[in-house]
Design a protein around this motif. Structure first.
Motif, PDB file in Angstrom:
ATOM      1  N   UNK A 176       0.825  -1.208   0.000  1.00  0.00           N
ATOM      2  CA  UNK A 176       0.000   0.000   0.000  1.00  0.00           C
ATOM      3  C   UNK A 176       0.858   1.258   0.000  1.00  0.00           C
ATOM      4  N   UNK A 177       1.935   1.221   0.732  1.00  0.00           N
ATOM      5  CA  UNK A 177       2.814   2.393   0.794  1.00  0.00           C
ATOM      6  C   UNK A 177       3.390   2.707  -0.588  1.00  0.00           C
ATOM      7  N   UNK A 178       3.833   1.666  -1.283  1.00  0.00           N
ATOM      8  CA  UNK A 178       4.392   1.858  -2.630  1.00  0.00           C
ATOM      9  C   UNK A 178       3.313   2.433  -3.546  1.00  0.00           C
ATOM     10  N   UNK A 179       2.113   1.882  -3.418  1.00  0.00           N
ATOM     11  CA  UNK A 179       1.003   2.335  -4.270  1.00  0.00           C
ATOM     12  C   UNK A 179       0.700   3.818  -3.996  1.00  0.00           C
ATOM     13  N   UNK A 180       0.633   4.171  -2.731  1.00  0.00           N
ATOM     14  CA  UNK A 180       0.334   5.562  -2.363  1.00  0.00           C
ATOM     15  C   UNK A 180       1.436   6.501  -2.859  1.00  0.00           C
ATOM     16  N   UNK A 181       2.648   6.108  -2.679  1.00  0.00           N
ATOM     17  CA  UNK A 181       3.765   6.970  -3.074  1.00  0.00           C
ATOM     18  C   UNK A 181       3.842   7.127  -4.589  1.00  0.00           C
ATOM     19  N   UNK A 182       3.492   6.065  -5.313  1.00  0.00           N
ATOM     20  CA  UNK A 182       3.592   6.154  -6.772  1.00  0.00           C
ATOM     21  C   UNK A 182       2.513   7.070  -7.348  1.00  0.00           C
ATOM     22  N   UNK A 183       1.445   7.246  -6.562  1.00  0.00           N
ATOM     23  CA  UNK A 183       0.386   8.156  -7.010  1.00  0.00           C
ATOM     24  C   UNK A 183       0.364   9.401  -6.137  1.00  0.00           C
ATOM     25  N   UNK A 184       1.514   9.793  -5.693  1.00  0.00           N
ATOM     26  CA  UNK A 184       1.596  10.891  -4.724  1.00  0.00           C
ATOM     27  C   UNK A 184       1.178  12.234  -5.281  1.00  0.00           C
TER      28      UNK A 184
END
Lengths: 497, 347
Positions: free
Chosen positions: B328-336
């Motif tokens: 989830x963290x990677x997903x959130x950061x990639x769509x930051x």
């Protein structure tokens, strides 16, 4: 590099093979030892090897000239060159900050608003040790006690010999230089003795000093407020044990390592916590430093040849400078002053030479040793009964512990606060957890008992008389405790001196 | 003793030592103890030396123990194709680490800062001491120390009993259940399965630990006890503003060099999280931190996929949940906000 590091194990194994198991010419082996010594030193801070080179070259050249030059003025000038270089380096690196700090205080006290930038000087490891070692070569040349060393390689190795380079024993030219003249490799007995002593030294440092005693000592000396008398005393006893195990452990390692490559180094500790009186203590504690101070400073100042008052003044001066040698702080000076005072008191009460048959003037090492031996007042009173001797030793141990307070405290307020706690002059809080109380108590009792039992013998003598399987079990115990302690990188306390 | 007898003594000693080492190792392995590295200054310094990788090839993490447990490094590296450099330190305020990176002109990479409020907003020397010691060690590490640590790590990778924090003489003595003196603090020993550390400084709790409710309760009690003991009033007012200024100065330095900084708030649960929320209200601390420093933040409560984790001992995720959290963290950061945290190669 530290003896208690994996780097040293690899370094030492390679060196052992190169030195003991090859048939290389002796000159090549000595060159290997010299290069290994530089490497040993350089892995701390490579640029500081330059200081070693400088000291080596200057003392080799000056030493030779000193011996061959006849004119008093010229000889003195040469001596000054060597002293300025060696003591100058020591003064700059070790005492630069201390001198500036005191100069600033003095200037401000006199009304000058002087606020210099705080110097950032890194202390080269072991500078006090190798400076004293090279100094004694120069001073021996000046006094023409020995002949100049012809081989630059041998002299460089004398200055740099890695087992004792950074924390002693401080070796005299006559003790080490002759050993470089003939090919040396360790025979089986020397190698085994060396490995046994190395194991013992590491056990003392890693298990006893670092694992058992360092934490309680730090807790007590690091406390910001007053402590209970129990905590204060246990903290001081912990430091007392820690500094012995740390420093004697280093010396034991050094002697063991040297033995493993066929060399012999002098003893540096002989169970000092069984000393009866302070002169006895200094014959047992850091022996190579105390004998250096005696031969090159105390006797140089006139020793006991100019009457009682000068003798006491010389004794005090020697111990004050001995204190300062340990660190650039007034707390070390006070530590030295306390030892000097105790030595003076002992000297006042010692039996007259006529009663003991001891020599009056120091003209040789043996005679000097006899004088210092006889300076201990206690044997005259207590020699009839061992129990009383033991109590005299405990009194000495007690006073030595009081002096350690100044040695270990970072400042005088810590020292006074701790002394106040030790003697019940202030209400205090507990700081040591139960486990540390147990550790300090057990180790201190074992330490004092061992010193008392061993005070007239040595580890190797005892090992010689003991059954092989007992030695094997004890050896294994030390190695297992070392492995279980797992502290592989804590520096030796005396490196900072 | 003759040299022959000394030789026999040496052989006996070697035999006893070898027998002990083998038995000791087998004993701990039979108890299910995994290989774990000493999470010491040498291991930290090894990771600290890796921060100069190009910014599109790595991300640096600083914080306290939470991000060490909650970031699953293999998952991160698999999803991003970038190296995760874990520089967080247990029980430590990461701001000195942030400042160290900010003051290093060669660091121009991506940085994720874990915010565990009781530590992050603690100005006491205790919370910063490990960070400062680690930085000092890294800067002054000698060639000998570097070489020794390589050998040490090779040995630690193969022997369970070499983990100092659990199996050394000191640790074993600490495990003794002695009644301690009144009014004297003694740091409570953690259950052995609570913390296992890999060479990359990934920390996780073992399955045995999570299955053992007594051990979990013991660890939970330790957190609560430490929380009470080191309870200091949260910083407020001018002190807090000055602190924000100090942090902004550091984050700005990194951003000015082309680096990126993101704050993350990892999950916690139970009374520990309730206490944190009460002591450090989000709008006063977290929100203000982000707005004052003009920096992106990822709070676990803002993502429904991470909002309801239950931490076994209230403070750290289980390894399985750490994988989900990392995804989830990677997903959130990639769509930051303001574009992906990652370089275009990663979608």
């Amino acid at each position: 590099m530290l003896f208690n590091s994996y780097t040293f194990i690899v370094f030492f194994l390679i060196l052992l093979v190169l030195h003991n198991a090859t048939k290389l010419p002796w000159k090549i082996k000595k060159t290997n030892l010299l290069l290994a010594s530089y490497l040993f030193y350089a892995v701390w801070n490579p640029p500081f090897v330059i200081l070693l080179w400088l000291s080596t070259v200057v003392d080799f050249v000056v030493g030779k000239k000193l011996f061959h030059t006849e004119g008093k003025t010229k000889r003195r000038s040469l001596l000054v060159v060597s002293l300025v270089l060696n003591l100058g380096m020591l003064a700059f690196f070790k005492y630069g900050g201390f001198l500036l700090e005191n100069f600033t205080l003095l200037a401000n006290a006199m009304g000058f608003n002087y606020q210099p930038a705080k110097p950032s000087i890194i202390l080269p490891v072991g500078i006090s040790f190798y400076t004293f070692q090279t100094l004694c070569y120069t001073l021996d040349m000046y006094k023409k006690r020995i002949t100049p060393e012809k081989s630059f390689l041998d002299f460089a190795l004398f200055v740099t010999f890695f087992p004792q380079l950074v924390a002693g024993p401080i070796v005299r030219p006559a003790q080490l230089l002759p050993q470089f003249k003939t090919p040396r490799t360790a025979n089986a007995a020397q190698l085994l003795k060396g490995l046994f002593l190395l194991s013992l030294g590491l056990f003392m440092k890693v298990v006893m000093a670092d694992t058992m005693l360092a934490e309680p000592a730090d807790q007590v000396f690091g406390a910001s407020g007053s402590l209970t008398a129990l905590d204060a005393w246990l903290g001081v006893l912990a430091f007392s044990g820690q500094i012995f195990f740390d420093f004697a452990g280093y010396s034991t390692c050094a002697i063991g390592i040297a033995a493993c490559i066929g060399f012999s180094l002098p003893d540096n500790f002989r169970y000092p916590y069984a000393a009866i009186g302070f002169s006895d203590f200094w014959r047992r504690w850091h022996i190579t430093l105390s004998s250096w101070l005696r031969d090159y400073l105390y006797i140089g100042l006139g020793g006991n040849r100019n009457g009682a008052i000068r003798t006491y003044a010389n004794l005090m001066m020697t111990m004050l400078l001995g204190g300062l040698w340990h660190g650039a702080s007034w707390t070390f000076v006070v530590w030295g002053a306390l030892h000097g005072s105790f030595l003076c008191v002992e000297r006042m009460f010692r039996p007259k030479p006529a009663q003991t048959g001891a020599v009056q003037e120091e003209t040789s090492m043996e005679e000097v040793s006899a004088v210092i031996k006889s300076a201990s007042f206690a044997p005259a009173f207590f020699q009839k009964r061992k129990v009383k001797l033991f109590f005299a030793a405990m009194l000495t141990f007690f006073l030595v512990n009081v002096t350690w307070v100044f040695f270990r405290s970072n400042d005088f307020s810590t020292a006074w606060r701790l002394l106040g706690s030790m003697f019940g002059l202030s209400e205090g809080a507990p700081v040591l957890p139960t486990i540390n109380i147990i550790k300090v108590t057990v180790v201190t009792i074992a330490l004092v008992a061992t010193h008392w039992v061993m005070r007239n013998t040595s580890v190797m003598e005892v090992a010689q008389k003991t059954r092989w399987w007992v030695v094997g079990v004890v050896w294994a115990f030390m190695l297992i405790a070392l492995i279980l302690s797992q502290k592989s990188s804590d520096s030796f306390i005396y490196f900072q001196f | 003793m003759e040299s022959k007898s000394f030789f026999k003594a040496g052989v006996l000693a070697l035999f006893l030592v070898a027998a002990f080492v083998i038995s000791w190792e087998l004993f701990w392995r039979s108890k299910g103890a995994p290989v774990s590295f000493n999470d010491d200054e040498a291991l930290w310094a090894k990771s600290r030396a890796e921060i100069y990788l190009p910014s599109d090839k790595s991300t640096v993490f600083i914080g306290s123990s939470r991000i060490k447990f909650d970031l699953d490094i293999p998952t991160w590296e698999k999803l991003t194709g970038e190296k995760a450099i874990q520089l967080s330190m247990v029980g430590t305020n990461p701001v000195p680490l942030l400042e160290d990176l900010a003051d290093d002109p060669e660091f121009k990479g991506k940085l994720i800062v874990d915010v565990t409020e009781p530590l992050f907003f603690s100005l006491g020397p205790q919370a910063s001491s490990s960070a400062l010691e680690g930085i000092e060690y890294f800067k002054n590490q000698t060639p000998s120390q570097k070489f020794s640590s390589k050998i040490n790590h090779a040995l630690e990778a193969n022997f369970v009993f070499l983990e100092e924090g659990k199996y050394s003489v000191t640790a074993l003595l600490e495990d003794l259940e002695l009644e301690n003196r009144k009014d004297v603090f003694r740091f409570p020993p953690f259950p052995k399965g609570f913390e296992v550390t890999n060479y990359n400084r990934q920390t996780f709790m073992t399955q045995d630990f999570m299955n053992d409710s007594i051990q979990v309760q013991r660890q939970t009690a330790i957190w609560m006890g430490l929380g009470k003991l080191f309870k200091t009033p949260p910083i407020k007012g001018d002190t807090l503003q000055q602190y924000f200024t100090r942090i902004k100065k550091a984050t700005d330095k990194i951003k000015e060099r082309g680096g990126k900084v993101v704050f993350v708030r990892t999950p916690a649960s139970g009374p520990m999280e309730a206490g944190t929320k009460a002591g450090f209200p989000r709008n006063v601390y977290w929100d203000q931190l982000l707005s004052f420093t003009s920096t992106q933040g990822v709070h676990y409560e803002d993502d429904p996929g991470t909002a309801s984790f239950i931490c076994p001992e209230m403070s750290h995720l289980s390894p399985a949940d750490a994988i989900v959290y990392t995804q989830h963290l990677v997903k959130t950061l990639s769509a930051g906000q303001g574009g992906s945290f990652f370089t275009p190669k990663f979608k």
